[in-house]
Design an enzyme around this catalytic site. Structure first.
Site, PDB file in Angstrom:
ATOM      1  N   HIS A 180      11.634 -14.674  23.028  1.00 51.49           N
ATOM      2  CA  HIS A 180      10.928 -13.613  23.751  1.00 51.49           C
ATOM      3  C   HIS A 180       9.920 -12.935  22.826  1.00 51.49           C
ATOM      4  O   HIS A 180       9.700 -13.390  21.693  1.00 51.49           O
ATOM      5  CB  HIS A 180      11.916 -12.618  24.371  1.00 51.49           C
ATOM      6  CG  HIS A 180      12.847 -11.979  23.374  1.00 51.49           C
ATOM      7  ND1 HIS A 180      12.413 -11.184  22.349  1.00 51.49           N
ATOM      8  CD2 HIS A 180      14.202 -12.050  23.244  1.00 51.49           C
ATOM      9  CE1 HIS A 180      13.439 -10.758  21.641  1.00 51.49           C
ATOM     10  NE2 HIS A 180      14.547 -11.288  22.146  1.00 51.49           N
ATOM     11  N   HIS A 195      10.789 -12.207  19.097  1.00 56.33           N
ATOM     12  CA  HIS A 195      10.749 -13.370  18.195  1.00 56.33           C
ATOM     13  C   HIS A 195       9.301 -13.718  17.856  1.00 56.33           C
ATOM     14  O   HIS A 195       8.972 -14.036  16.711  1.00 56.33           O
ATOM     15  CB  HIS A 195      11.401 -14.593  18.847  1.00 56.33           C
ATOM     16  CG  HIS A 195      12.810 -14.363  19.311  1.00 56.33           C
ATOM     17  ND1 HIS A 195      13.170 -14.449  20.634  1.00 56.33           N
ATOM     18  CD2 HIS A 195      13.935 -14.054  18.642  1.00 56.33           C
ATOM     19  CE1 HIS A 195      14.466 -14.209  20.749  1.00 56.33           C
ATOM     20  NE2 HIS A 195      14.955 -13.963  19.553  1.00 56.33           N
ATOM     21  N   CYS A 199      32.767  -6.060  18.478  1.00 54.27           N
ATOM     22  CA  CYS A 199      31.876  -6.409  19.594  1.00 54.27           C
ATOM     23  C   CYS A 199      31.617  -7.909  19.546  1.00 54.27           C
ATOM     24  O   CYS A 199      30.992  -8.391  18.597  1.00 54.27           O
ATOM     25  CB  CYS A 199      30.545  -5.661  19.511  1.00 54.27           C
ATOM     26  SG  CYS A 199      29.383  -6.240  20.783  1.00 54.27           S
ATOM     27  N   CYS A 226      27.803  -8.698  19.282  1.00 56.11           N
ATOM     28  CA  CYS A 226      27.238  -8.513  17.937  1.00 56.11           C
ATOM     29  C   CYS A 226      27.891  -9.473  16.946  1.00 56.11           C
ATOM     30  O   CYS A 226      27.350  -9.700  15.866  1.00 56.11           O
ATOM     31  CB  CYS A 226      27.505  -7.102  17.413  1.00 56.11           C
ATOM     32  SG  CYS A 226      26.624  -5.786  18.245  1.00 56.11           S
ATOM     33  N   CYS A 264      30.035  -0.507  22.380  1.00 56.48           N
ATOM     34  CA  CYS A 264      29.067  -0.951  21.368  1.00 56.48           C
ATOM     35  C   CYS A 264      27.784  -0.146  21.553  1.00 56.48           C
ATOM     36  O   CYS A 264      27.257  -0.066  22.666  1.00 56.48           O
ATOM     37  CB  CYS A 264      28.768  -2.445  21.535  1.00 56.48           C
ATOM     38  SG  CYS A 264      27.360  -2.976  20.521  1.00 56.48           S
ATOM     39  N   HIS A 320      25.163  -2.952  22.725  1.00 49.97           N
ATOM     40  CA  HIS A 320      25.404  -3.702  23.959  1.00 49.97           C
ATOM     41  C   HIS A 320      26.062  -2.878  25.067  1.00 49.97           C
ATOM     42  O   HIS A 320      26.154  -3.341  26.205  1.00 49.97           O
ATOM     43  CB  HIS A 320      26.250  -4.941  23.658  1.00 49.97           C
ATOM     44  CG  HIS A 320      25.543  -5.909  22.763  1.00 49.97           C
ATOM     45  ND1 HIS A 320      25.840  -6.051  21.424  1.00 49.97           N
ATOM     46  CD2 HIS A 320      24.511  -6.743  23.012  1.00 49.97           C
ATOM     47  CE1 HIS A 320      25.037  -6.958  20.888  1.00 49.97           C
ATOM     48  NE2 HIS A 320      24.211  -7.380  21.820  1.00 49.97           N
ATOM     49  N   LYS A 357       1.840   0.382  31.575  1.00 47.16           N
ATOM     50  CA  LYS A 357       0.777   0.312  32.569  1.00 47.16           C
ATOM     51  C   LYS A 357       0.464  -1.147  32.855  1.00 47.16           C
ATOM     52  O   LYS A 357       0.544  -2.000  31.993  1.00 47.16           O
ATOM     53  CB  LYS A 357      -0.467   1.023  32.035  1.00 47.16           C
ATOM     54  CG  LYS A 357      -0.235   2.496  31.764  1.00 47.16           C
ATOM     55  CD  LYS A 357      -1.563   3.202  31.620  1.00 47.16           C
ATOM     56  CE  LYS A 357      -1.397   4.636  31.145  1.00 47.16           C
ATOM     57  NZ  LYS A 357      -1.212   4.734  29.692  1.00 47.16           N
ATOM     58  N   LYS A 390      -4.715  -6.032  35.527  1.00 48.86           N
ATOM     59  CA  LYS A 390      -5.098  -6.789  36.725  1.00 48.86           C
ATOM     60  C   LYS A 390      -4.547  -8.208  36.671  1.00 48.86           C
ATOM     61  O   LYS A 390      -4.028  -8.725  37.637  1.00 48.86           O
ATOM     62  CB  LYS A 390      -6.633  -6.890  36.823  1.00 48.86           C
ATOM     63  CG  LYS A 390      -7.342  -5.561  36.808  1.00 48.86           C
ATOM     64  CD  LYS A 390      -8.829  -5.733  37.069  1.00 48.86           C
ATOM     65  CE  LYS A 390      -9.589  -6.348  35.910  1.00 48.86           C
ATOM     66  NZ  LYS A 390      -9.912  -5.401  34.819  1.00 48.86           N
TER      67      LYS A 390
END
Ligand SMILES: [Zn+2]
Length: 504
Positions: free
Chosen positions: A17, A20, A125, A128, A143, A146, A295, A298
């Site tokens: 994502h 990264h 956890c 984790c 956690c 999380h 925000k 377009k």
């Protein structure tokens, strides 16, 4: 001087994502810049594949952990090329050479007297893969990251004697104030150390998805120690038939997110000291990119998806935006609207325009020739020591500040065009020499900023330098010098306003 930069190895439990992409881009900018200095550079990224979360996720899918790791590691391996990033190696913690290195180094830590057997009890956890101290647990035994209810775990482990490194770590922080940056993160790590270090589990009992403990086969190494050692192990086998450890270790920069500060700023140096391995030079902690209340643009909808940005605008635009909009090292908001604004106002209107005007005027008035006149001293002054300034910022991982220095010169060059108005000079044949000087200065200024922008905008910079007939990327050649650009050729718009992939 060799330069060795790392990203964290990414946990294969999730898909790649924006976070990264961010760290990978930043590491790539540093790697490219140091290559421009003519240094031997090694840039490492990869995947962290062991531990309970992967085993649990694989189990839920009805497959083996290795299969899940293989599947997801492939997606992370594809990430750097998508970003224009030039890692020298991609490590996976399931590589047998890495596993052997983990076993060797941690056996040495045990031989040196820093491992003992004990029983651990605490709040754990599973997401984790970490035990939580009482002071860091949220209300209702949750956690803090999380927000799931923690489980009380009790197990027989081997422990790492972290407490033995209380004083050595305090000394490290006193002697090397740039060991962790920015300063706020240094203070955070130091106050954790000063609050008193407790020994930590080095192994997990009865888990199987991990590196086996060579002296006790009922245990695997705790995933964090296994993962941290990637930075060291990779050098021993990244280049077939060669061991780069002596050349490249210690690492120059570990780039990390703030959520893994304690592991890198406390456990990691302690572990290295316990093994008798030299410490890295710098741990640099970047902030989080926030997408709250963002925000909408377009063309990109309301979520800044790095892959969508790349599809529509190319990886250079993403690289530029992330390092330009949020000061590297701080948290900051990103949005599709602010991306679009930067793209249009800066990449298209400032850099793109400067390039097309400069090349266009040289073609129109001089048939593409740069007639070797000297640089206008009024402009040369504003470029004095620019490559050195940029290098000094990047030495401190101030990637946004370095980019700002270059961008101020992009703007200076645009102002120079307005001040000199070459189209007016061109109307007076007796001012031909003056026109040569203005156009030559512009061509050389454009070349200079382009060389310095290459780590941020590699694909666009290479196209532009190609059009300027001056492909040299070295930092040594980045100062204003006459005669570097002799003949320009036409170039298509670098940053088209209607992105080519936009069919609407
Ligand atoms: Zn957690």
């Amino acid at each position: 001087m060799p330069f060795y930069v790392t990203t964290p190895i990414y946990y294969v439990n999730a898909a790649p994502h924006l976070g990264h992409a961010y760290t990978t881009i930043a590491a790539d900018v540093m790697a490219r810049h140091h290559r421009q200095r003519g240094e031997e550079v090694f840039f490492l990224t990869g995947t962290d594949e062991h531990g309970e979360p992967v085993a649990d996720a694989a189990h839920a899918l009805g497959i083996e952990p290795q299969e899940l790791a293989d599947r997801n590691a492939a997606r992370f391996r594809a990430l750097p090329p998508q970003l224009g990033a030039t890692n020298d190696f991609f490590i996976r913690t399931t590589d047998p050479q890495h596993e052997a290195c983990v076993q060797e180094v941690l056996s040495r830590v045990r031989d040196n007297g820093y491992v003992y057997e004990g029983t651990y009890e605490g709040w754990y956890c599973p997401r984790c893969a970490d035990f939580k101290a009482d002071s860091e647990i949220d209300e209702g035994n949750r956690c803090p990251i999380h927000h799931i209810v923690l489980t009380r775990e009790r197990e027989d482990n081997y422990f790492f004697r972290l407490s033995a490194f209380q004083q050595p770590l305090e000394r490290l922080y006193a002697e090397r104030e740039d060991f962790v940056a920015p300063r706020g993160r240094y203070n955070e790590a130091l106050s954790f150390i000063r609050s008193g270090l407790r020994d930590v589990p080095l192994t997990r009992h009865k888990l199987t998805w991990g590196v086996p403990v060579p002296w006790d086969h009922e245990h695997v190494f705790y995933v964090w120690f296994d993962a941290l050692l990637n930075y060291y192990s990779a050098l021993s086998y990244a280049r077939p038939g060669e061991d780069l450890t002596d050349l490249m270790w210690p690492a120059s920069y570990h780039l990390i997110g703030k959520d893994i500060l304690r592991f890198h700023a406390v456990y990691w140096p302690a572990l290295l000291m316990a093994a008798g391995i030299e410490l890295p030079e710098h741990v640099f902690v970047h902030g989080f990119l926030l997408m709250e209340g963002e925000k909408m643009s377009k063309s990109l909808g309301n979520v800044l998806d790095p892959f969508e940005v790349i599809d529509r605008y190319g990886s250079d635009a993403l690289r530029f935006y992330l390092l330009r909009d949020v000061p590297f090292g701080q948290d900051g908001s990103v949005s599709t609207a602010s991306f679009e604004l930067r793209y249009e106002s800066e990449l298209a209107n400032e850099l793109g325009n400067l390039a097309s005007r400069t090349i266009g005027m040289l073609n129109r008035y001089r048939g593409g020739e740069v007639l070797g006149a000297e640089i206008d001293p009024s402009l040369a002054e504003d470029f004095y020591l620019l490559p050195e300034q940029v290098a000094a910022h990047i030495d401190r991982a101030e990637l946004t500040a370095a980019l700002e220095q270059v961008w101020l010169r992009v703007r200076r060059l645009n102002r120079y065009v307005e001040e000199q108005a070459p189209w007016r000079i061109a109307k007076e044949p007796e001012r031909a020499q003056e026109l040569d000087r203005v156009l030559g200065t512009l061509a050389e200024g454009l070349r200079t900023v382009t060389v310095l922008l290459w780590p941020y905008l590699p694909a666009s910079a290479e196209r532009l330098l190609d059009a300027l007939g001056a492909p040299d990327l070295s930092l040594a050649g980045a100062g204003l010098q006459t005669g570097r650009v002799r003949r320009v050729s036409a170039i298509e718009s670098l940053f088209p306003k209607d992105s080519p992939a936009d069919g609407s």
